[in-house]
Each structure stands twice: as C-alpha cells, then as structure tokens.
Design an enzyme around this catalytic site. Sequence first.
Site, PDB file in Angstrom:
ATOM      1  N   ASP A   1       6.147   5.687 -12.188  1.00 54.22           N
ATOM      2  CA  ASP A   1       7.599   5.441 -12.067  1.00 54.22           C
ATOM      3  C   ASP A   1       8.316   6.752 -11.737  1.00 54.22           C
ATOM      4  OD1 ASP A   1      10.041   4.221 -11.939  1.00 54.22           O
ATOM      5  OD2 ASP A   1      10.211   3.785 -14.077  1.00 54.22           O
TER       6      ASP A   1
ATOM      7  N   ASP B   1      12.446  -3.397  -8.085  1.00 53.92           N
ATOM      8  CA  ASP B   1      12.423  -2.441  -9.195  1.00 53.92           C
ATOM      9  C   ASP B   1      13.644  -1.529  -9.218  1.00 53.92           C
ATOM     10  OD1 ASP B   1      11.131  -1.167 -11.510  1.00 53.92           O
ATOM     11  OD2 ASP B   1      11.285   0.568 -10.207  1.00 53.92           O
TER      12      ASP B   1
ATOM     13  N   HIS C   1       3.689   2.697  -8.435  1.00 55.26           N
ATOM     14  CA  HIS C   1       5.118   2.702  -8.763  1.00 55.26           C
ATOM     15  C   HIS C   1       5.737   4.091  -8.562  1.00 55.26           C
ATOM     16  CE1 HIS C   1       8.318   0.891 -11.693  1.00 55.26           C
ATOM     17  NE2 HIS C   1       8.883   1.714 -10.831  1.00 55.26           N
TER      18      HIS C   1
ATOM     19  N   HIS D   1      10.575  -5.623 -12.759  1.00 59.13           N
ATOM     20  CA  HIS D   1      11.307  -4.737 -13.672  1.00 59.13           C
ATOM     21  C   HIS D   1      11.967  -5.673 -14.685  1.00 59.13           C
ATOM     22  CE1 HIS D   1      14.370  -1.420 -14.507  1.00 59.13           C
ATOM     23  NE2 HIS D   1      15.005  -2.500 -14.930  1.00 59.13           N
TER      24      HIS D   1
ATOM     25  N   ASN E   1      14.032   0.571  -3.481  1.00 58.48           N
ATOM     26  CA  ASN E   1      15.449   0.880  -3.759  1.00 58.48           C
ATOM     27  C   ASN E   1      15.919   2.165  -3.075  1.00 58.48           C
ATOM     28  OD1 ASN E   1      13.990   2.531  -5.486  1.00 58.48           O
ATOM     29  ND2 ASN E   1      15.456   2.382  -7.176  1.00 58.48           N
TER      30      ASN E   1
ATOM     31  N   HIS F   1       9.145   6.227  -6.613  1.00 60.92           N
ATOM     32  CA  HIS F   1      10.411   6.187  -5.876  1.00 60.92           C
ATOM     33  C   HIS F   1      10.494   7.439  -5.007  1.00 60.92           C
ATOM     34  CE1 HIS F   1      11.982   2.796  -8.264  1.00 60.92           C
ATOM     35  NE2 HIS F   1      11.348   3.362  -9.279  1.00 60.92           N
ATOM     36  N   LEU F   2      10.467   7.244  -3.696  1.00 61.92           N
ATOM     37  CA  LEU F   2      10.476   8.395  -2.786  1.00 61.92           C
ATOM     38  C   LEU F   2      11.879   8.753  -2.290  1.00 61.92           C
ATOM     39  CD1 LEU F   2       7.234   7.808  -0.663  1.00 61.92           C
ATOM     40  CD2 LEU F   2       7.577   9.441  -2.524  1.00 61.92           C
TER      41      LEU F   2
HETATM   42 ZN   LIG Z   1      11.913  -0.188 -13.134  1.00 61.97          ZN
END
Ligand SMILES: [Zn+2]
Length: 457
Positions: free
Chosen positions: A309, A156, A64, A183, A98, A66-67
Amino acid sequence: MKPLFLIGAVAIDPASGLEAQRDILLSGSTIAAIAPPGALKPEPAVTTIDVRGCWVVPGLIDVHTHLRDPGFPQKETIESGLRAAAAGGFVAVAAMANTDPVNDSPEVTNYMLARAAQVKAAALIPVGAVTRGLKGVEAADYEKLAAAGVRMFSDDGMPVDDPALLSNALEVAHHLGLPVSLHEEDRGLVRGGAINAGAVAQSLGVAGIAPAAESERVRRDLELALKAGAPIHIAHLSTRESIELVRAGRRHGAQITCEATPHHFTLDVRAVLDFGTDAKMNPPLRDTADVDALRDALADGTIDMIATDHAPHDPESKRASELAGCFGSPHKRWPLDEAQARAFAAAANGVIGLETALPLALDLVHRGLLKPMRLIELMSTNPARLLKLEGGRLAQGDPADITIIDPNLEWTVPPAGFISRSHNSPFTGRRLKGRAVATIVKGEVVYSLFPHSRAAR
Ligand SMILES: [Zn+2]
C-alpha cells in the site's frame, strides 16, 4: 545482454518446494538452468555473481502500490516509483487506479504502460477502476480495460458502497478471469475519524475510527461474493474481526484472498504519537492485539500475501508545517489544539512502503514467526497467482525475474535516503536486518548493491 550466473546462494521456491543451495544460469529473459553447486559449467562469456550468504528467490511482486502518475508528480512518478520498487526487491507492482485522471479508460492504461516501458526497473501491472472516476456511481468498461492490459480492478482509496454495482463488477471480472481488490470501509461508521478509536485518539484529541468500520464492510462483501459465486481480494486487512470473518467466509465456501501491509503487522496505533501524520493511514494502525492477530494470520495461511500500500505524499499534503513539533519526544503537546486537530484530520492518509516492506517482513522470519519459504510465498508466489503473472516461480524455463536477498545485512532507514520522491514513513531511523541486494527483471539487473555489500562482509 550477457548471461548471468548466480552461484552459492540458497534458492527458495515455494512453487516447487525447493530450499537448497543452487547455482542458477540466466540467459536472455528466462532461467536457463538451475542445479546443485558445481553441476553447471557455463561458457566463459557469462557474468558470474557470487551470492554466498544470500537467498535467490522468485522476484517479489506487490499487488498494491500507488504510483501517483498521472497527476501528482510532486509525490511520485512512474519512473521514481518503479525505481523505488526495484530497490525494495520488487520485480513488478500493481499500480492502483486513483491517479488523475483515474485509470478508468484504456488511454490512461496505455499511458502508464508506455511510461513504464521507458524505465529499467520493476514492471508496472495496471489496476483499472471499478467505477468511473472512482465515484461509485457508474461501472467502468471492464472489457476495454482488460484488453488494454489491466490485470485487476479496484477503487482502492475508496470503498464501493453500492452493492448492486459491486456484484456486477465481481461477476464481469470473474468472467474476464481478473480479480477485484476491495478497500473495505463503511464511511457511515468512520464519521470523520482520523486514527483508530481508543486511548491514543483520546489523548491527542482527535476523533477515532472503530474497527467495525472495516469489519462490517468485510462482512457485507463476503456475502456479496458468495451470492455472486465470484472471488474477491480484500486489501490491507487490519483488524482481528476482519480476520475472523475471512476464516468464517472460507468455511462457508467463499473464494477469498487477502493481504496485510508491513505497517499494520509491525506498528500499533501508538506509533502516531512518535510519527504524527507519517503514521496516519486508512485503515489506521490498530491495537497490539490486532498486530498479533495479523502476524498469526500471516503464519497460519489465513492472510495470503504481504502488500505495501505504498502511498507517497508530499509534506504539504501531510500538513507537516502546521503540525511541526507536535509529535515525538521531547516535543509532546497533547491534546492538539483545535486548529492542529483539524489539520491532523485533514492530512492525507498513507505511508510509503516499497523500500522497507521486505526488511519488515524479514523481521518476522528473524523472530521465528515465519519460515523463509512462507515469506516468499507471501511476497511472490501468491501475488503472482492473484494477478495471473508468469513469475513467482524459480524453475528452468521460468521468467528470469529474481530477487537476491541478504537476510542478515543490517542497515538503518535513512530519513532522506529514499528513492521514492516522498519520505512519509514511520520507519525512518529504524535499524533493520536484511534487504534486497539485487533485483533482476527479464534477465537484466535493474537494482544492485554489489559490490558494496560484498565488500562490507
Ligand atoms: Zn485502500
């Protein structure tokens, strides 16, 4: 690439039950041999690294991350994110969908994989969207995304509200052999809340989020999973109620995996008073009893994995200038005035986590709450299993994806010293014990503190 010979470390491999001193020879991109100390006699041409006092473990995997790439280079890029991951001991990270554009098409997946291939750091595992544009209206093309290399599906950042759409996604993903990460948030119950409901929200003068906003959606999705006969993965579990629901769901035969983040099992909602929006995320930090429940669930096997996350944000997104001086002693000014409360509520959710996840998890080992073997299961073996990766194991013939951990190296999280492009962390300034000292991906050292840490000993 010269073969690498790691000597003197304790090798920990939950898959084979190994926890003992071993010498390990890496050749090309695989583990060529692993044997008790002194048993291997490699050619003189190898590079020998003396890692006494360290653990050698199958490389850590984050399910999990986010890049922010494509779309938000001021927050993170594929390059900076994968380097931050390697520095945190991760050999692979699952990159959430996302981005902008959203990863709901093979073109975006291909872009991400091509960029990652240019970076000598952690590997990128693409996550495809469940719904087009994360809008929750129309299903993405799961077959096409899977063919392009997607290893998991998730919206997510957003819940999937439509039960029929989600049931269909669960069935198709199950058929493709890929997991769906959820999520869990009932937005009808969140009602503009900014942090966990309770005393801290009241003293700040911001709206609270009831724990039921998470658990009610967990309850619904466990039923959907049972009806669909398909597995689900629950992202960032944060409440006592959700944990109980997972236990009950399993008793009823649901196939569930779930994750917890280091911030949720380390901090409670009071951290918001010290760190402001750098401690604001979704789901929010909860109460002490929730933190204790998460730690118990990590130890007893209810929670299957630790996930970061990692959610980088620039100071502007965190409304840093509007809220300057509002948090942390001695500048306490609560309740916030109306404009500040609005800025706080509007501030982006999320904290970075790749570079602090392992030390925060090691803290549970130092406190005697987790055994080292269980920690590696939570951070490598089980994530590899979820994403159906070849790694997560440490035997002859396995990929040479390895993390070397010094469990006792003490360090302080520097406020501006992150490899990530962002520094929105509630752990800056914290004294931590233990960290990754080297990360090896496909037989190549992509991050190393050597010889610095050796000299420090
Ligand atoms: Zn999330």
